[in-house]
Design an enzyme around this catalytic site. Structure first.
Site, mmCIF file in Angstrom:
data_model
loop_
_atom_site.group_PDB
_atom_site.id
_atom_site.type_symbol
_atom_site.label_atom_id
_atom_site.label_comp_id
_atom_site.label_asym_id
_atom_site.label_seq_id
_atom_site.Cartn_x
_atom_site.Cartn_y
_atom_site.Cartn_z
ATOM 1 N N PHE A 1 -3.714 3.249 15.292
ATOM 2 C CA PHE A 1 -4.301 4.157 14.174
ATOM 3 C C PHE A 1 -5.538 3.658 13.545
ATOM 4 O O PHE A 1 -5.395 2.376 13.280
ATOM 5 C CB PHE A 1 -3.161 4.508 13.297
ATOM 6 N N ASN B 1 0.805 -1.144 0.022
ATOM 7 C CA ASN B 1 -0.046 0.024 0.053
ATOM 8 C C ASN B 1 0.864 1.135 -0.016
ATOM 9 O O ASN B 1 2.166 1.293 0.101
ATOM 10 C CB ASN B 1 -0.960 -0.058 1.297
ATOM 11 N N LYS C 1 -13.335 0.549 16.618
ATOM 12 C CA LYS C 1 -12.025 -0.193 16.707
ATOM 13 C C LYS C 1 -11.383 -0.298 17.902
ATOM 14 O O LYS C 1 -10.975 -1.408 18.438
ATOM 15 C CB LYS C 1 -11.165 0.442 15.661
HETATM 16 O O1 C5P Z 1 -8.375 -2.469 11.454
HETATM 17 P P1 C5P Z 1 -7.604 -1.696 11.059
HETATM 18 O O2 C5P Z 1 -6.678 -2.154 9.820
HETATM 19 O O3 C5P Z 1 -8.369 -0.209 10.406
HETATM 20 O O4 C5P Z 1 -6.772 -0.929 11.900
HETATM 21 C C1 C5P Z 1 -5.591 -0.250 12.106
HETATM 22 C C2 C5P Z 1 -4.744 -0.437 13.022
HETATM 23 O O5 C5P Z 1 -4.505 -1.760 13.468
HETATM 24 C C3 C5P Z 1 -3.500 0.352 13.244
HETATM 25 O O6 C5P Z 1 -2.872 0.868 14.273
HETATM 26 C C4 C5P Z 1 -2.571 -0.685 12.560
HETATM 27 O O7 C5P Z 1 -1.414 -0.545 12.693
HETATM 28 C C5 C5P Z 1 -3.068 -2.184 13.177
HETATM 29 N N1 C5P Z 1 -3.132 -3.237 12.450
HETATM 30 C C6 C5P Z 1 -2.334 -4.296 12.969
HETATM 31 N N2 C5P Z 1 -2.278 -5.512 12.227
HETATM 32 C C7 C5P Z 1 -2.959 -6.013 11.123
HETATM 33 C C8 C5P Z 1 -3.921 -4.637 10.697
HETATM 34 C C9 C5P Z 1 -3.612 -3.695 11.388
HETATM 35 O O8 C5P Z 1 -1.408 -4.076 13.743
HETATM 36 N N3 C5P Z 1 -3.019 -6.867 10.633
#
Ligand code: C5P
Length: 402
Positions: A324, A209, A338
């Site tokens: 975040f 990304n 979240k």
């Molecule tokens: O669920 P989402 O991806 O929107 O959540 C974002 C947050 O979760 C961010 O703090 C990101 O660093 C963390 N995250 C994570 N592992 C993942 C997906 C998101 O630590 N597989």
């Protein structure tokens, strides 16, 4: 007063703003600091050593090879004496010379010979300041651990307007005072994730990304500046490692999770800033996948990646855990959801639909939510924002919201 009895070596460069250095000596001394002054040849064209001698109460050093000065306090002794070296004004020339490690006059020699922290306060014409050569010098100085204060933005002695004004004496004195004050995150262990992850499809292709890692790196730098021991687990980014930080480079979400879990037990605070890929390819091909002539489509089967943040927040002795949320609509609603679902202590939400903020941009704005409240941090550069967010984290952590 944190400046009481602190030894400040003030290097004055040859710019019109040198006149403000007289005021700076007064302010520093008012706060209890001992001030000794070193002046370049150019500086003496703008302000006399006698003025600075009268204000500092000490002879002013102007010449590297002055036997009389060396008999009193030699340049090496002066460099050893300092608790902090401030160069104000730091002209474009002086910045370049400090960066190059020159030792042919007193100010640059003092910077080389001291083990005290060095601060430069740039002051020059706005065009000179914005020139790539000056910007490169400033970046390289920071990479070497030298701190930059300012410049201010506004009208200049040359009649132009823009960035390049020396910070006011009060502002520099305040920052010097803060420098010696106990730090907000002194000795706190902070672990952060930053940047994107790369999920391999085959040996040459991947899914990723647009995350630049800038927010996570700004947080790491700000946390270090606030006294924390910082470990940064970073996906592939094009950023220099800030001074004083332990950086662990990873590619995939699985590698990022393994690195985080290896470090997590010693941590007081965990901040998940990385844009972790939600899915990875179920089976990574051993060889490059070939284009076929018989079909116009191909299908990749994806499987969910582990949620690193959620796995940290499930730990029995979890650190203060901050996530975040990058959203394009209903930012607060989704962030709150979240916060609860991932069992976080705090979440920082940003609206990535605004092109000039968030992903890949230098500025950002955040809405910070915790279980009992929320706080808006308006748009500013990511380093300033990082300091504001860390200050909120320190407050909430102190109030025992874990
Ligand atoms: O669920 P989402 O991806 O929107 O959540 C974002 C947050 O979760 C961010 O703090 C990101 O660093 C963390 N995250 C994570 N592992 C993942 C997906 C998101 O630590 N597989």
């Amino acid at each position: 007063m944190s400046l009481t009895n602190k030894n400040i070596l003030l290097g004055i460069g040859g710019g019109i703003a040198a006149y403000k250095s007289a005021e700076l000596v007064r302010r520093l001394k008012d706060c209890g600091a001992n001030v000794r002054v070193v002046m370049s040849q150019g500086a003496q064209a703008f302000i006399t050593p006698l003025t600075l001698q009268a204000l500092s109460g000490h002879p002013v050093a102007t010449d590297l090879l002055d036997p009389a000065a060396e008999a009193a306090m030699g340049h090496i002794e002066l460099a050893r004496w300092a608790d902090l070296v401030i160069i104000a004004p730091a002209t474009a020339n002086l910045l370049a010379r400090v960066n190059a490690g020159m030792a042919d006059e007193l100010i640059t020699t003092s910077c080389l010979a001291t083990d005290a922290p060095v601060v430069v306060c740039p002051a020059m014409n706005q065009q000179m300041y914005q020139n790539q050569a000056t910007q490169d010098n400033l970046q390289q100085l920071q990479d070497k651990g030298i701190t930059v204060w300012g410049p201010g933005i506004g009208s200049q002695a040359c009649g132009e307007t823009g960035p390049g004004r020396l910070l006011e004496a009060d502002e520099i004195t305040q920052r010097a005072n803060d420098f010696f004050s106990p730090k907000l995150l002194e000795k706190i262990n902070i672990l952060l994730t930053a940047g994107p992850t790369r999920e391999a499809i085959d040996p040459v292709r991947y899914i990723s990304n647009h995350s630049s890692g800038k927010m996570g790196f700004a947080l790491a730098k700000a946390a270090y500046d606030l006294g924390a021991n910082v470990t940064l687990v970073s996906g592939p980014v094009n950023l220099n490692t800030p001074q004083g930080i332990t950086r662990i480079d990873v590619d995939s979400a699985a590698q990022m999770q393994a690195a985080v879990m290896e470090q997590i037990n010693e941590q007081d605070i965990f901040i998940g800033c990385a844009a972790v890929a939600d899915y990875r390819v179920t089976e990574v091909a051993d060889n490059k996948i070939k284009k076929t002539t018989d079909a116009d489509t191909m299908t990749l089967k994806l499987i969910k990646n582990p949620d690193i943040l959620a796995s940290v927040s499930q730990l029995k002795n979890k650190p203060f855990t901050v996530g975040f949320a990058a959203e394009t609509q209903d930012v607060i609603h989704y962030a709150k959801e979240k916060l609860i679902r991932k069992n976080l202590d705090m979440i920082a939400a940003n609206d990535v639909s605004q092109a000039e903020l968030g992903f890949n941009a230098d500025n950002n704005a955040l809405c910070v939510l915790w279980h009992e409240g929320q706080h808006m941090l308006p748009a500013t550069d990511k380093y300033t924002l990082a300091k504001q967010l860390l200050s909120l984290i320190a407050q909430r952590r102190r109030n025992g919201s874990t």
